[in-house]
Write a protein that holds these residues in place. Structure first.
Motif, PDB file in Angstrom:
ATOM      1  N   ARG A   1     -20.238  -0.113  -0.762  1.00 19.32           N
ATOM      2  CA  ARG A   1     -20.116   1.019  -0.055  1.00 19.32           C
ATOM      3  C   ARG A   1     -21.649   2.256  -0.140  1.00 19.32           C
ATOM      4  O   ARG A   1     -21.967   2.260  -1.100  1.00 19.32           O
ATOM      5  CB  ARG A   1     -19.148   1.752   0.375  1.00 19.32           C
ATOM      6  CG  ARG A   1     -17.848   0.475   1.071  1.00 19.32           C
ATOM      7  CD  ARG A   1     -16.655   1.902   0.930  1.00 19.32           C
ATOM      8  NE  ARG A   1     -16.026   1.726  -0.562  1.00 19.32           N
ATOM      9  CZ  ARG A   1     -15.148   1.905  -0.701  1.00 19.32           C
ATOM     10  NH1 ARG A   1     -14.621   2.651   0.768  1.00 19.32           N
ATOM     11  NH2 ARG A   1     -14.529   2.739  -1.819  1.00 19.32           N
TER      12      ARG A   1
ATOM     13  N   GLU B   1      -7.760   9.040  -1.283  1.00 18.07           N
ATOM     14  CA  GLU B   1      -7.387   8.370  -0.386  1.00 18.07           C
ATOM     15  C   GLU B   1      -5.373   8.271  -0.570  1.00 18.07           C
ATOM     16  O   GLU B   1      -4.658   7.504   0.150  1.00 18.07           O
ATOM     17  CB  GLU B   1      -7.682   7.711  -0.386  1.00 18.07           C
ATOM     18  CG  GLU B   1      -9.267   7.495  -0.217  1.00 18.07           C
ATOM     19  CD  GLU B   1      -9.953   6.119   0.746  1.00 18.07           C
ATOM     20  OE1 GLU B   1      -9.081   4.736  -0.059  1.00 18.07           O
ATOM     21  OE2 GLU B   1     -10.389   5.501   1.482  1.00 18.07           O
TER      22      GLU B   1
ATOM     23  N   ASP C   1      -5.251   7.715  -7.251  1.00 14.36           N
ATOM     24  CA  ASP C   1      -4.904   5.962  -7.520  1.00 14.36           C
ATOM     25  C   ASP C   1      -4.730   5.875  -6.213  1.00 14.36           C
ATOM     26  O   ASP C   1      -4.233   4.168  -5.957  1.00 14.36           O
ATOM     27  CB  ASP C   1      -3.491   5.959  -8.301  1.00 14.36           C
ATOM     28  CG  ASP C   1      -2.448   6.872  -7.887  1.00 14.36           C
ATOM     29  OD1 ASP C   1      -2.777   8.536  -7.714  1.00 14.36           O
ATOM     30  OD2 ASP C   1      -1.412   6.041  -8.440  1.00 14.36           O
TER      31      ASP C   1
ATOM     32  N   ALA D   1     -22.198   9.050   2.578  1.00 13.64           N
ATOM     33  CA  ALA D   1     -22.690  10.206   3.289  1.00 13.64           C
ATOM     34  C   ALA D   1     -21.695  11.738   2.545  1.00 13.64           C
ATOM     35  O   ALA D   1     -21.236  12.052   3.113  1.00 13.64           O
ATOM     36  CB  ALA D   1     -22.616  10.544   4.496  1.00 13.64           C
TER      37      ALA D   1
ATOM     38  N   PRO E   1      -8.510   1.796 -14.242  1.00 15.97           N
ATOM     39  CA  PRO E   1      -8.618   0.217 -14.401  1.00 15.97           C
ATOM     40  C   PRO E   1      -9.963  -0.309 -14.413  1.00 15.97           C
ATOM     41  O   PRO E   1      -9.984  -0.037 -13.094  1.00 15.97           O
ATOM     42  CB  PRO E   1      -7.304  -0.125 -14.250  1.00 15.97           C
ATOM     43  CG  PRO E   1      -6.465   1.006 -12.748  1.00 15.97           C
ATOM     44  CD  PRO E   1      -6.884   2.622 -13.678  1.00 15.97           C
TER      45      PRO E   1
ATOM     46  N   VAL F   1      -1.493   2.855 -15.135  1.00  9.91           N
ATOM     47  CA  VAL F   1      -0.391   3.924 -15.080  1.00  9.91           C
ATOM     48  C   VAL F   1       1.214   2.633 -14.193  1.00  9.91           C
ATOM     49  O   VAL F   1       0.883   2.370 -12.893  1.00  9.91           O
ATOM     50  CB  VAL F   1      -0.461   5.164 -14.689  1.00  9.91           C
ATOM     51  CG1 VAL F   1       0.926   5.599 -14.129  1.00  9.91           C
ATOM     52  CG2 VAL F   1      -1.122   5.996 -14.652  1.00  9.91           C
TER      53      VAL F   1
ATOM     54  N   ALA G   1     -13.081   9.846  -5.919  1.00  6.36           N
ATOM     55  CA  ALA G   1     -12.460  10.776  -6.411  1.00  6.36           C
ATOM     56  C   ALA G   1     -11.972  10.996  -7.491  1.00  6.36           C
ATOM     57  O   ALA G   1     -12.408  12.652  -8.900  1.00  6.36           O
ATOM     58  CB  ALA G   1     -11.122  11.009  -5.376  1.00  6.36           C
TER      59      ALA G   1
ATOM     60  N   LEU H   1     -14.778  10.794   1.430  1.00  9.29           N
ATOM     61  CA  LEU H   1     -15.211  11.454   0.446  1.00  9.29           C
ATOM     62  C   LEU H   1     -15.457  13.510   0.322  1.00  9.29           C
ATOM     63  O   LEU H   1     -15.038  14.025  -0.637  1.00  9.29           O
ATOM     64  CB  LEU H   1     -16.219  10.702  -0.440  1.00  9.29           C
ATOM     65  CG  LEU H   1     -16.388  11.526  -1.815  1.00  9.29           C
ATOM     66  CD1 LEU H   1     -15.315  11.198  -2.853  1.00  9.29           C
ATOM     67  CD2 LEU H   1     -17.349  10.696  -2.582  1.00  9.29           C
ATOM     68  N   ASN H   2     -16.014  13.268   1.226  1.00 11.41           N
ATOM     69  CA  ASN H   2     -16.356  14.472   1.457  1.00 11.41           C
ATOM     70  C   ASN H   2     -15.141  15.825   1.423  1.00 11.41           C
ATOM     71  O   ASN H   2     -14.653  16.748   0.996  1.00 11.41           O
ATOM     72  CB  ASN H   2     -16.990  14.923   3.033  1.00 11.41           C
ATOM     73  CG  ASN H   2     -18.623  14.235   2.874  1.00 11.41           C
ATOM     74  OD1 ASN H   2     -18.843  15.370   1.580  1.00 11.41           O
ATOM     75  ND2 ASN H   2     -19.304  13.467   3.314  1.00 11.41           N
TER      76      ASN H   2
HETATM   77  C1  LIG Z   1     -16.515   1.368   4.561  1.00 12.10           C
HETATM   78  C2  LIG Z   1     -16.242   3.047   4.301  1.00 12.10           C
HETATM   79  C3  LIG Z   1     -17.261   3.808   4.071  1.00 12.10           C
HETATM   80  C4  LIG Z   1     -16.794   5.111   4.284  1.00 12.10           C
HETATM   81  N1  LIG Z   1     -17.469   5.877   3.883  1.00 12.10           N
HETATM   82  C5  LIG Z   1     -17.758   7.020   3.397  1.00 12.10           C
HETATM   83  C6  LIG Z   1     -19.022   8.043   3.473  1.00 12.10           C
HETATM   84  O1  LIG Z   1     -20.123   7.775   4.269  1.00 12.10           O
HETATM   85  N2  LIG Z   1     -19.132   9.822   3.330  1.00 12.10           N
HETATM   86  C7  LIG Z   1     -17.106   9.614   3.016  1.00 12.10           C
HETATM   87  O2  LIG Z   1     -17.086  11.327   2.820  1.00 12.10           O
HETATM   88  N3  LIG Z   1     -16.380   8.684   2.463  1.00 12.10           N
HETATM   89  C8  LIG Z   1     -16.625   7.694   3.316  1.00 12.10           C
HETATM   90  N4  LIG Z   1     -15.995   6.674   2.441  1.00 12.10           N
HETATM   91  C9  LIG Z   1     -14.162   7.091   2.457  1.00 12.10           C
HETATM   92  C10 LIG Z   1     -14.544   7.187   0.657  1.00 12.10           C
HETATM   93  O3  LIG Z   1     -15.352   5.958   0.430  1.00 12.10           O
HETATM   94  C11 LIG Z   1     -12.828   7.409   0.454  1.00 12.10           C
HETATM   95  O4  LIG Z   1     -12.648   8.847   0.758  1.00 12.10           O
HETATM   96  C12 LIG Z   1     -13.888   8.028  -0.998  1.00 12.10           C
HETATM   97  O5  LIG Z   1     -14.118   6.653  -2.097  1.00 12.10           O
HETATM   98  C13 LIG Z   1     -12.042   8.389  -2.372  1.00 12.10           C
HETATM   99  O6  LIG Z   1     -12.079   6.800  -2.693  1.00 12.10           O
HETATM  100  P1  LIG Z   1     -10.690   6.921  -4.234  1.00 12.10           P
HETATM  101  O7  LIG Z   1     -11.325   7.474  -4.945  1.00 12.10           O
HETATM  102  O8  LIG Z   1      -9.722   8.311  -3.426  1.00 12.10           O
HETATM  103  O9  LIG Z   1      -9.699   5.479  -3.772  1.00 12.10           O
HETATM  104  P2  LIG Z   1     -10.412   4.362  -4.462  1.00 12.10           P
HETATM  105  O10 LIG Z   1     -11.472   4.872  -4.570  1.00 12.10           O
HETATM  106  O11 LIG Z   1      -9.970   3.547  -3.990  1.00 12.10           O
HETATM  107  O12 LIG Z   1      -9.924   4.770  -5.995  1.00 12.10           O
HETATM  108  C14 LIG Z   1      -8.271   4.418  -5.706  1.00 12.10           C
HETATM  109  C15 LIG Z   1      -8.136   4.234  -7.675  1.00 12.10           C
HETATM  110  O13 LIG Z   1      -7.429   3.997  -8.340  1.00 12.10           O
HETATM  111  C16 LIG Z   1      -6.868   3.052  -9.077  1.00 12.10           C
HETATM  112  N5  LIG Z   1      -5.540   2.836  -9.134  1.00 12.10           N
HETATM  113  C17 LIG Z   1      -5.060   2.361  -8.506  1.00 12.10           C
HETATM  114  N6  LIG Z   1      -3.164   2.215  -8.833  1.00 12.10           N
HETATM  115  C18 LIG Z   1      -3.512   2.963 -10.094  1.00 12.10           C
HETATM  116  C19 LIG Z   1      -2.881   3.027 -10.948  1.00 12.10           C
HETATM  117  N7  LIG Z   1      -0.996   2.577 -11.388  1.00 12.10           N
HETATM  118  N8  LIG Z   1      -3.395   3.186 -12.221  1.00 12.10           N
HETATM  119  C20 LIG Z   1      -4.052   4.045 -12.349  1.00 12.10           C
HETATM  120  N9  LIG Z   1      -4.883   3.817 -11.203  1.00 12.10           N
HETATM  121  C21 LIG Z   1      -4.898   3.237 -10.441  1.00 12.10           C
HETATM  122  C22 LIG Z   1      -7.466   1.787  -8.112  1.00 12.10           C
HETATM  123  O14 LIG Z   1      -8.435   0.672  -8.962  1.00 12.10           O
HETATM  124  C23 LIG Z   1      -8.925   2.656  -8.097  1.00 12.10           C
HETATM  125  O15 LIG Z   1     -10.347   2.791  -8.857  1.00 12.10           O
HETATM  126  C24 LIG Z   1     -16.182   5.353   3.603  1.00 12.10           C
HETATM  127  C25 LIG Z   1     -14.406   4.152   3.374  1.00 12.10           C
HETATM  128  C26 LIG Z   1     -14.853   2.974   3.856  1.00 12.10           C
HETATM  129  C27 LIG Z   1     -13.696   2.208   3.801  1.00 12.10           C
END
Ligand SMILES: Cc1cc2nc3c(=O)[nH]c(=O)nc-3n(C[C@H](O)[C@H](O)[C@H](O)COP(=O)(O)OP(=O)(O)OC[C@H]3O[C@@H](n4cnc5c(N)ncnc54)[C@H](O)[C@@H]3O)c2cc1C
Length: 403
Positions: free
Chosen positions: A42, A283, A159, A45, A34, A130, A14, A296-297
């Motif tokens: 993973r 998330e 984050d 889709a 970081p 951060v 994201a 992610l969608n």
């Molecule tokens: C098993 C599984 C399967 C999935 N399959 C799908 C799918 O098929 N299709 C779909 O649409 N979604 C799917 N999802 C959901 C999708 O993976 C997540 O919604 C998506 O990856 C978005 O995550 P994110 O980037 O918000 O969070 P994260 O990937 O958790 O990234 C957060 C980032 O923030 C960083 N961070 C944390 N604290 C700090 C700080 N203080 N300062 C700086 N950085 C920080 C972390 O290091 C991390 O890199 C799935 C989820 C799971 C668990």
């Protein structure tokens, strides 16, 4: 102290996509990403609407060779309960598409996004976290763990589920831990998948096979936490056999590739999605179990909304503090998706007969009622699309029946 238009905090999918979107639209952008040292096994889709968004950012052509099309999606009730739902099959061709979406392995996806960010002159990527955020001053001030400090007119919190930025903005969450863990792995198989994804609904959660390029697929296998620990320790041959049995051998012999990972599941929704100079995406805003490929969608629609509001603010010379408007704009979409996923997940876990009856009836209606199938398929690839084109669909159905 350096100043940026936009600071994106968090370098998951994201965050990296958000940084690319803001930078491509001319905002001076800093991405704080970081390295947590973990390779994400993973796959994700992404549906048709999300792929259009990636194409608009000029990134889809690079990602596509790593991905496999999802042309057919089927749901099979494997709960072995008294009341079982009939199988439901959705074909993209039914709604005039070649595919509902594509399945993309996260590791190369993240690498391609990093390379694309590295090509833009107006993005700074910092590989640290951060430590503290002062969001009451304007512009917001971010203090990094390595001592760097800077300001930004808009802070995008990407984050993750334990978001520091969300806490600093004083935004609470409603959270719920499920007694479930997702075991995630990729495997090769003897028979072709023909771009079919199959979601087996079991008593512990979904067991979902999703195609990858070639005779390969990814698996998200939701089980009780203790069972996940056991699966991770299984000898390779036993694990291969267990997966083949669960899949009722539809893909023939199975061989697990590389590492098997476990992701504990929970649900968490922020009580608001933006405030002042902060917008929560991914998330940091919403976490739910991986059913029906939504996470992610939904996050990409977060990014689209935040970007649209920031562009509108720039056009009118207003401040980039779009958080309050963003909150209003994202509520309906996030609440409806999180509510639906939670309900479906709980209906799998519940042994309560009336709940089983409702679930079985819902699946039966999906398989037997064409207008409902039409709506669900369109809404799955792009929210709002089904309702927009529904009158046309009904007109065609009526003239077909009277022809
Ligand atoms: C098993 C599984 C399967 C999935 N399959 C799908 C799918 O098929 N299709 C779909 O649409 N979604 C799917 N999802 C959901 C999708 O993976 C997540 O919604 C998506 O990856 C978005 O995550 P994110 O980037 O918000 O969070 P994260 O990937 O958790 O990234 C957060 C980032 O923030 C960083 N961070 C944390 N604290 C700090 C700080 N203080 N300062 C700086 N950085 C920080 C972390 O290091 C991390 O890199 C799935 C989820 C799971 C668990």
């Amino acid at each position: 102290m350096a100043g940026f238009d936009v600071a994106v905090v968090g370098g998951g999918l994201a965050g990296r996509i958000a940084a690319l979107a803001f930078a491509k639209n001319g905002f001076s952008t800093v991405l704080i990403a970081p390295d947590d040292g973990r390779t994400d096994q993973r796959t994700t889709a992404l549906m048709d609407h999300s792929l259009g968004f990636l194409a608009g950012l000029g990134i889809w052509d690079r990602v596509k060779p790593e991905a496999a099309a999802l042309s057919t999606m089927q749901i099979i009730d494997a709960t072995e309960r008294l009341l079982r739902a009939p199988p439901v099959t959705f074909r993209a061709s039914e709604i005039g598409l070649e595919a509902f979406g594509y399945n993309i392995p996260n590791a190369p996806f993240l690498a391609i996004l990093s390379a694309a960010l590295g090509e833009l002159p107006n993005v700074t990527v910092l590989g640290t976290s951060v430590g503290r955020a002062d969001l009451s001053s304007e512009p917001a001030a971010l203090h990094l763990a390595d001592g760097t400090e800077f300001t930004a007119g808009l802070v995008i919190a990407a984050d993750g589920r334990k978001s520091l930025i969300r806490d600093a903005a004083g935004i609470d969450t409603r959270s719920h831990a499920y007694p479930q863990t997702a075991v995630v792995l990729n495997f090769t198989h003897d028979r072709p998948h023909n771009n079919v994804s199959t979601e087996f609904h079991t008593r512990t959660g979904p067991f979902t096979q999703v195609p990858l390029p070639g005779q390969r697929s990814s698996l998200v296998w939701v089980v009780k936490p203790q069972e996940a620990v056991e699966i991770l320790q299984l000898p390779e041959e036993v694990l291969n056999r267990r997966i083949e049995d669960r899949m009722q051998s539809v893909l023939g012999k199975v061989r697990v590739e590389g590492k098997v990972q476990a992701w504990p599941l929970s649900a968490s929704t922020a009580t608001r999605f933006g405030k002042g100079q902060v917008a929560l995406i991914g998330e940091a805003a919403h976490v739910f179990p991986p059913i029906g490929a939504q996470g992610l969608n939904l996050s990409l629609r977060d990014i689209e909304s935040a970007l649209e509001l920031a562009l509108a603010a720039r056009r009118t010379g207003a401040r980039l503090a779009i958080g309050d408007a963003y909150d209003g704009r994202r509520r309906a979409d996030i609440w409806s998706r999180t509510g639906a996923i939670d309900l479906l997940n709980r209906s799998l876990l519940s042994g309560f007969l009336p709940v089983q009856m409702l679930r079985a009836a819902g699946m039966h209606m999906l398989s037997a009622i064409p207008p409902l199938r039409y709506l669900v398929m369109h809404e799955g690839v792009a929210p709002g699309r089904g309702f927009k084109s529904f009158p046309d669909f009904l007109r065609k159905e009526i003239s077909r029946k009277h022809a």
